[in-house]
Design a protein around this motif. Sequence first.
Motif, PDB file in Angstrom:
ATOM      1  N   UNK A   1      44.705  16.810  51.962  1.00 34.84           N
ATOM      2  CA  UNK A   1      43.928  17.940  51.461  1.00 34.84           C
ATOM      3  C   UNK A   1      44.014  19.141  52.379  1.00 34.84           C
ATOM      4  N   UNK A   2      44.076  18.868  53.696  1.00 37.31           N
ATOM      5  CA  UNK A   2      44.164  19.958  54.659  1.00 37.31           C
ATOM      6  C   UNK A   2      45.481  20.728  54.466  1.00 37.31           C
ATOM      7  N   UNK A   3      46.598  19.979  54.342  1.00 35.76           N
ATOM      8  CA  UNK A   3      47.906  20.627  54.136  1.00 35.76           C
ATOM      9  C   UNK A   3      47.931  21.328  52.784  1.00 35.76           C
ATOM     10  N   UNK A   4      47.346  20.684  51.784  1.00 32.68           N
ATOM     11  CA  UNK A   4      47.335  21.249  50.430  1.00 32.68           C
ATOM     12  C   UNK A   4      46.576  22.584  50.413  1.00 32.68           C
ATOM     13  N   UNK A   5      45.399  22.614  51.043  1.00 33.63           N
ATOM     14  CA  UNK A   5      44.592  23.842  51.048  1.00 33.63           C
ATOM     15  C   UNK A   5      45.327  24.966  51.770  1.00 33.63           C
ATOM     16  N   UNK A   6      45.970  24.614  52.891  1.00 31.29           N
ATOM     17  CA  UNK A   6      46.732  25.608  53.652  1.00 31.29           C
ATOM     18  C   UNK A   6      47.870  26.177  52.802  1.00 31.29           C
ATOM     19  N   UNK A   7      48.559  25.298  52.081  1.00 31.34           N
ATOM     20  CA  UNK A   7      49.686  25.709  51.232  1.00 31.34           C
ATOM     21  C   UNK A   7      49.184  26.615  50.112  1.00 31.34           C
ATOM     22  N   UNK A   8      48.094  26.221  49.489  1.00 36.30           N
ATOM     23  CA  UNK A   8      47.544  27.009  48.374  1.00 36.30           C
ATOM     24  C   UNK A   8      47.164  28.416  48.840  1.00 36.30           C
ATOM     25  N   UNK A   9      46.472  28.487  49.976  1.00 35.41           N
ATOM     26  CA  UNK A   9      46.039  29.788  50.479  1.00 35.41           C
ATOM     27  C   UNK A   9      47.247  30.653  50.850  1.00 35.41           C
ATOM     28  N   UNK A  10      48.222  30.059  51.531  1.00 39.99           N
ATOM     29  CA  UNK A  10      49.402  30.824  51.964  1.00 39.99           C
ATOM     30  C   UNK A  10      50.189  31.377  50.777  1.00 39.99           C
ATOM     31  N   UNK A  11      50.165  30.680  49.655  1.00 31.90           N
ATOM     32  CA  UNK A  11      50.964  31.114  48.503  1.00 31.90           C
ATOM     33  C   UNK A  11      50.177  31.958  47.495  1.00 31.90           C
ATOM     34  N   UNK A  12      48.935  32.290  47.839  1.00 31.62           N
ATOM     35  CA  UNK A  12      48.146  33.128  46.932  1.00 31.62           C
ATOM     36  C   UNK A  12      47.431  32.341  45.842  1.00 31.62           C
ATOM     37  N   UNK A  13      47.387  31.026  45.986  1.00 37.80           N
ATOM     38  CA  UNK A  13      46.600  30.217  45.050  1.00 37.80           C
ATOM     39  C   UNK A  13      45.151  30.185  45.508  1.00 37.80           C
ATOM     40  N   UNK A  14      44.426  29.152  45.135  1.00 34.77           N
ATOM     41  CA  UNK A  14      43.027  29.040  45.542  1.00 34.77           C
ATOM     42  C   UNK A  14      42.763  27.640  46.068  1.00 34.77           C
ATOM     43  N   UNK A  15      42.151  27.570  47.248  1.00 34.17           N
ATOM     44  CA  UNK A  15      41.786  26.256  47.786  1.00 34.17           C
ATOM     45  C   UNK A  15      40.415  25.816  47.280  1.00 34.17           C
ATOM     46  N   UNK A  16      39.659  26.746  46.719  1.00 36.99           N
ATOM     47  CA  UNK A  16      38.310  26.446  46.219  1.00 36.99           C
ATOM     48  C   UNK A  16      38.139  27.082  44.847  1.00 36.99           C
TER      49      UNK A  16
ATOM     50  N   UNK B   1      47.151  25.712  42.427  1.00 32.54           N
ATOM     51  CA  UNK B   1      48.359  25.459  43.217  1.00 32.54           C
ATOM     52  C   UNK B   1      49.499  26.336  42.709  1.00 32.54           C
ATOM     53  N   UNK B   2      50.048  27.150  43.592  1.00 33.68           N
ATOM     54  CA  UNK B   2      51.185  28.005  43.242  1.00 33.68           C
ATOM     55  C   UNK B   2      52.486  27.392  43.748  1.00 33.68           C
ATOM     56  N   UNK B   3      53.586  27.734  43.074  1.00 29.83           N
ATOM     57  CA  UNK B   3      54.893  27.256  43.546  1.00 29.83           C
ATOM     58  C   UNK B   3      55.361  28.109  44.728  1.00 29.83           C
ATOM     59  N   UNK B   4      56.577  27.815  45.198  1.00 27.94           N
ATOM     60  CA  UNK B   4      57.064  28.517  46.407  1.00 27.94           C
ATOM     61  C   UNK B   4      57.181  30.019  46.180  1.00 27.94           C
ATOM     62  N   UNK B   5      57.349  30.434  44.915  1.00 21.01           N
ATOM     63  CA  UNK B   5      57.478  31.866  44.618  1.00 21.01           C
ATOM     64  C   UNK B   5      56.133  32.534  44.351  1.00 21.01           C
TER      65      UNK B   5
END
Length: 578
Positions: A278-293, A308-312
């Motif tokens: 979950x920690x890695x997932x939240x970091x990935x979501x935030x970095x890609x402009x998705x939402x962790x919450x 969850x956003x893709x790499x683009x």
Amino acid sequence: MDKILRIDVGGKGGPQFNEVPIGEYVGLGGRALTSAIVSKEVPATCHALGGENKIVIAPGLLSGTTAAMSGRISIGCKSPLTGGIKEANSGGQPAQVLARLGYAAIVLEGKPATDDLYKVFINKDGVQISVDNSLKMLPNYDLVDKMKGEYGEKIACISIGPAGEMKMCSASIACTDMEVRPARHAGRGGVGAVMGAKNIKVIVLDDTGMPMRSPKDPEKFKDANKRFVEGLTSHPVTGEGLPAYGTNVLTNILNEVGGYPTYNFKQGNFDGASKISGETQAETETARGGLATHGCHRGCVIRCSGVYHDKDGHYLTKQPEYETVWAHGGNCGIDDLDTIAMLDFLDDNYGVDTIEMGNAVAVAMEAGLAEFGDGEAAINFVHEVGKGTPLGRILGSGAAAVAKAYGVERAPVVKGQAMPAYDPRAVQGIGVTYATSPMGADHTAGYAVAQNVLKVGGDVDSLKPEGQVELSRNLQIATAAIDSTGMCLFIAFAILDQPETFQALLDIIGAYAGVDFTADGVTDLGKKVLTMERDFNARAGFTKAHDRLPSYFQTESLPPHNVTFEVTDEELDQVFEW
Ligand code: SF4
């Protein structure tokens, strides 16, 4: 919510509907209502895909009010997967909207006379049912886009994907979230196959112009709701852990205690756990402009979901939940979040249960159809399901069917339903729930992980059998009651730990109904629901012998603790002795 919408799909010239008073079911909502109707009206020995089965869609008792967390919907029927009674529960917007439209339930009944596919539209002006064969085999996302084009953006949808139309035993029913995405699912037990057997593709709801439902005592209700929200936001799980990392916060926790089923339940640790945590997932979501919450419905204050956003940086799927990340992740030896997110999207789009599908893929891997860890093969497997190829139909029939088709002994199922993300040897309390729940293996039916692992609401040694039967019994009773209110089950962490938050919940229910509601009322309701469900299963042919785990859990020890499931059959038989 004083009426039930009954749709006879076998009516002359197509489905005919009838609005009837709630009558003998008054006072019931959610799971209590679905199980009451199924138990009374569906012959227990009928074929789950036949005309005698019914799909009951019921918002919770508090849905449509301003009570926080009250947007869960229950969908019940006889399950084509287990052969027993089923209640599958979903978040999303439909519970709130359906309740505000005044319906305690929608019941789909009868047998279609033709192959025509129908859509149902309900708003303040009434109900319209129309044939629309252009919807055939549309995946859920395309379907909902089409419905938005026809009915506008302010709708909520309850729908099936191709898997439901093909009547697969793992088929889910999708519910749209606040952004009208079909990302929340009543996943378990093949409820989507029963909706598919009724030839109803989608129910579109629009509550524009409808008021919120009012409690009998508005002032008491408002005060209790305030205390309830304060309790939820101040608890470390519901106020911090779940909002920050979602349910996937559990990956590292279960992995550390050796209860994370890996490689089709062969070991309790996964080397790749931190990569999909979950920690890695939240970091990935935030970095890609998705939402962790993110909340899955209006009124949710825990907000365990995400985007969850893709790499683009484009939307790929909602935040995959812990059970999904596990089912397609560690259980299949896959440690890549993007692969897991794609599998989550495909499951939602084709309309299958992520837990059943992940287990089916893992059993296929054990059978040698692919190597554990092969993410591309897993994605191809799910596409086979969506296309309805012969292999896809086997996979879409669930883990037990895959094991039978390919001669695999190790099928982690109870009553035909695949186990979720907690190994019952390392978390013995959840093993008791898996074995004895009328639903088949279901973690939500009595979440003993709370006391066994998280040490919330009590402390029972997860590796030992002592105390597990009583724990599971109490949790199954409480859960059956919570599932009837429309409240999200995640409130349990706070109400188990904080007496004042539990009291606030009782006060909300009491103020809604205009009565004094006590803890005994919760217990009575839970027992009543479980009794109806077990009675249905008994009439369907279930006996004590079905309240068991597969025998290999008693003989094959699980590393790293090298434990087996130690709760005896005699103890399991005491779960419902109250
Ligand atoms: S806590 Fe999570 S599952 Fe529950 S209602 Fe909120 S977003 Fe949905």
